[in-house]
Design a protein around this motif. Sequence first.
Motif, PDB file in Angstrom:
ATOM      1  N   THR A  77       0.868  -1.168   0.000  1.00  0.00           N
ATOM      2  CA  THR A  77       0.000   0.000   0.000  1.00  0.00           C
ATOM      3  C   THR A  77       0.903   1.215   0.000  1.00  0.00           C
ATOM      4  N   MET A  78       0.676   2.114  -0.952  1.00  0.00           N
ATOM      5  CA  MET A  78       1.512   3.311  -1.052  1.00  0.00           C
ATOM      6  C   MET A  78       0.628   4.548  -1.081  1.00  0.00           C
ATOM      7  N   LEU A  79       1.154   5.617  -0.514  1.00  0.00           N
ATOM      8  CA  LEU A  79       0.503   6.917  -0.586  1.00  0.00           C
ATOM      9  C   LEU A  79       1.047   7.619  -1.826  1.00  0.00           C
ATOM     10  N   VAL A  80       0.184   7.799  -2.817  1.00  0.00           N
ATOM     11  CA  VAL A  80       0.589   8.386  -4.096  1.00  0.00           C
ATOM     12  C   VAL A  80      -0.338   9.552  -4.387  1.00  0.00           C
ATOM     13  N   ARG A  81       0.240  10.748  -4.469  1.00  0.00           N
ATOM     14  CA  ARG A  81      -0.523  11.955  -4.783  1.00  0.00           C
ATOM     15  C   ARG A  81      -1.765  12.073  -3.902  1.00  0.00           C
ATOM     16  N   GLY A  82      -1.589  11.789  -2.606  1.00  0.00           N
ATOM     17  CA  GLY A  82      -2.657  11.934  -1.631  1.00  0.00           C
ATOM     18  C   GLY A  82      -3.634  10.774  -1.564  1.00  0.00           C
ATOM     19  N   MET A  83      -3.399   9.731  -2.351  1.00  0.00           N
ATOM     20  CA  MET A  83      -4.289   8.565  -2.353  1.00  0.00           C
ATOM     21  C   MET A  83      -3.553   7.357  -1.797  1.00  0.00           C
ATOM     22  N   ARG A  84      -4.209   6.582  -0.927  1.00  0.00           N
ATOM     23  CA  ARG A  84      -3.665   5.295  -0.479  1.00  0.00           C
ATOM     24  C   ARG A  84      -4.068   4.248  -1.508  1.00  0.00           C
ATOM     25  N   LEU A  85      -3.070   3.698  -2.184  1.00  0.00           N
ATOM     26  CA  LEU A  85      -3.336   2.753  -3.261  1.00  0.00           C
ATOM     27  C   LEU A  85      -2.715   1.402  -2.964  1.00  0.00           C
ATOM     28  N   GLU A  86      -3.502   0.356  -3.161  1.00  0.00           N
ATOM     29  CA  GLU A  86      -3.008  -1.020  -3.104  1.00  0.00           C
ATOM     30  C   GLU A  86      -2.421  -1.338  -4.466  1.00  0.00           C
ATOM     31  N   GLY A  87      -1.379  -2.152  -4.467  1.00  0.00           N
ATOM     32  CA  GLY A  87      -0.796  -2.528  -5.745  1.00  0.00           C
ATOM     33  C   GLY A  87       0.290  -3.551  -5.609  1.00  0.00           C
ATOM     34  N   SER A  88       0.968  -3.792  -6.691  1.00  0.00           N
ATOM     35  CA  SER A  88       2.010  -4.820  -6.778  1.00  0.00           C
ATOM     36  C   SER A  88       3.359  -4.193  -7.071  1.00  0.00           C
ATOM     37  N   ILE A  89       4.377  -4.752  -6.467  1.00  0.00           N
ATOM     38  CA  ILE A  89       5.768  -4.438  -6.799  1.00  0.00           C
ATOM     39  C   ILE A  89       6.231  -5.544  -7.745  1.00  0.00           C
ATOM     40  N   ILE A  90       6.719  -5.146  -8.914  1.00  0.00           N
ATOM     41  CA  ILE A  90       7.175  -6.123  -9.901  1.00  0.00           C
ATOM     42  C   ILE A  90       8.520  -5.690 -10.481  1.00  0.00           C
ATOM     43  N   ARG A  91       9.165  -6.621 -11.183  1.00  0.00           N
ATOM     44  CA  ARG A  91      10.371  -6.323 -11.964  1.00  0.00           C
ATOM     45  C   ARG A  91       9.967  -6.242 -13.420  1.00  0.00           C
ATOM     46  N   LEU A  92      10.582  -5.299 -14.142  1.00  0.00           N
ATOM     47  CA  LEU A  92      10.290  -5.107 -15.548  1.00  0.00           C
ATOM     48  C   LEU A  92      11.442  -4.366 -16.203  1.00  0.00           C
ATOM     49  N   ASN A  93      11.433  -4.356 -17.507  1.00  0.00           N
ATOM     50  CA  ASN A  93      12.407  -3.572 -18.261  1.00  0.00           C
ATOM     51  C   ASN A  93      11.791  -2.236 -18.641  1.00  0.00           C
ATOM     52  N   MET A  94      12.555  -1.177 -18.371  1.00  0.00           N
ATOM     53  CA  MET A  94      12.178   0.162 -18.814  1.00  0.00           C
ATOM     54  C   MET A  94      13.337   0.694 -19.639  1.00  0.00           C
ATOM     55  N   THR A  95      13.018   1.270 -20.785  1.00  0.00           N
ATOM     56  CA  THR A  95      14.052   1.745 -21.699  1.00  0.00           C
ATOM     57  C   THR A  95      13.897   3.237 -21.941  1.00  0.00           C
ATOM     58  N   LEU A  96      15.019   3.955 -21.809  1.00  0.00           N
ATOM     59  CA  LEU A  96      15.084   5.357 -22.177  1.00  0.00           C
ATOM     60  C   LEU A  96      15.557   5.413 -23.630  1.00  0.00           C
ATOM     61  N   PRO A  97      14.699   5.853 -24.552  1.00  0.00           N
ATOM     62  CA  PRO A  97      15.095   5.914 -25.963  1.00  0.00           C
ATOM     63  C   PRO A  97      15.878   7.200 -26.239  1.00  0.00           C
ATOM     64  N   ALA A  98      17.084   7.058 -26.691  1.00  0.00           N
ATOM     65  CA  ALA A  98      17.968   8.209 -26.886  1.00  0.00           C
ATOM     66  C   ALA A  98      17.610   8.993 -28.146  1.00  0.00           C
ATOM     67  N   ASP A  99      17.582  10.311 -28.001  1.00  0.00           N
ATOM     68  CA  ASP A  99      17.546  11.184 -29.177  1.00  0.00           C
ATOM     69  C   ASP A  99      18.961  11.315 -29.739  1.00  0.00           C
ATOM     70  N   GLU A 100      19.945  11.192 -28.855  1.00  0.00           N
ATOM     71  CA  GLU A 100      21.355  11.177 -29.239  1.00  0.00           C
ATOM     72  C   GLU A 100      22.041  10.082 -28.438  1.00  0.00           C
ATOM     73  N   GLY A 101      22.950   9.360 -29.050  1.00  0.00           N
ATOM     74  CA  GLY A 101      23.654   8.292 -28.352  1.00  0.00           C
ATOM     75  C   GLY A 101      22.868   6.993 -28.376  1.00  0.00           C
ATOM     76  N   GLU A 102      22.987   6.238 -27.285  1.00  0.00           N
ATOM     77  CA  GLU A 102      22.400   4.897 -27.211  1.00  0.00           C
ATOM     78  C   GLU A 102      21.228   4.863 -26.239  1.00  0.00           C
ATOM     79  N   ASP A 103      20.237   4.012 -26.558  1.00  0.00           N
ATOM     80  CA  ASP A 103      19.148   3.743 -25.626  1.00  0.00           C
ATOM     81  C   ASP A 103      19.722   3.058 -24.389  1.00  0.00           C
ATOM     82  N   LEU A 104      19.014   3.164 -23.278  1.00  0.00           N
ATOM     83  CA  LEU A 104      19.437   2.504 -22.042  1.00  0.00           C
ATOM     84  C   LEU A 104      18.252   1.746 -21.469  1.00  0.00           C
ATOM     85  N   THR A 105      18.410   0.424 -21.326  1.00  0.00           N
ATOM     86  CA  THR A 105      17.389  -0.413 -20.715  1.00  0.00           C
ATOM     87  C   THR A 105      17.793  -0.710 -19.284  1.00  0.00           C
TER      88      THR A 105
END
Length: 152
Positions: A77-105
């Motif tokens: 349960t996390m307090l997010v923007r003034g709301m108590r929200l139930e949810g899940s903690i998970i692992r995932l890949n997030m990628t920053l797509p580069a406008d210059e250089g290389e993407d980073l996952t």
Amino acid sequence: MSLLLFPDGEYFAIGAINYAYRPAITSDTTNRIIIVVYVEDCITEAVLDTGAPYPIIAPKVAKQAGLDKVEPLERKTMLVRGMRLEGSIIRLNMTLPADEGEDLTVDATAFIPDVEEYWGDFPSFIGQIGFLERIRYAVDPATDTFYFGLLG
């Protein structure tokens, strides 16, 4: 735009992306740094929030990326923007797509709220724990550029 270097010539950043500096939602009165990010293979905008304890993936984005089927590491349960929200903690890949250089996952740890209607039109957030702490980054407000690189 050019990538940042350490004094010894090694790169600080492997990539850079332009960001938007605007309210995240229409009712917001504060500008936020908003960058494009891939959550798994789903492209979305996310607010850069060094105060957020985790990346917080909007439920709609999580569903589009197929993350609603991932077994959670834990329930929270996390307090997010003034709301108590139930949810899940998970692992995932997030990628920053580069406008210059290389993407980073990044192998990220994120929070996904359970109930989409409570979340409303809030975007996803990129938080310190589970994402930003795993990369090197810098923000240049003169050019609206977010630089990112590998640690170590």
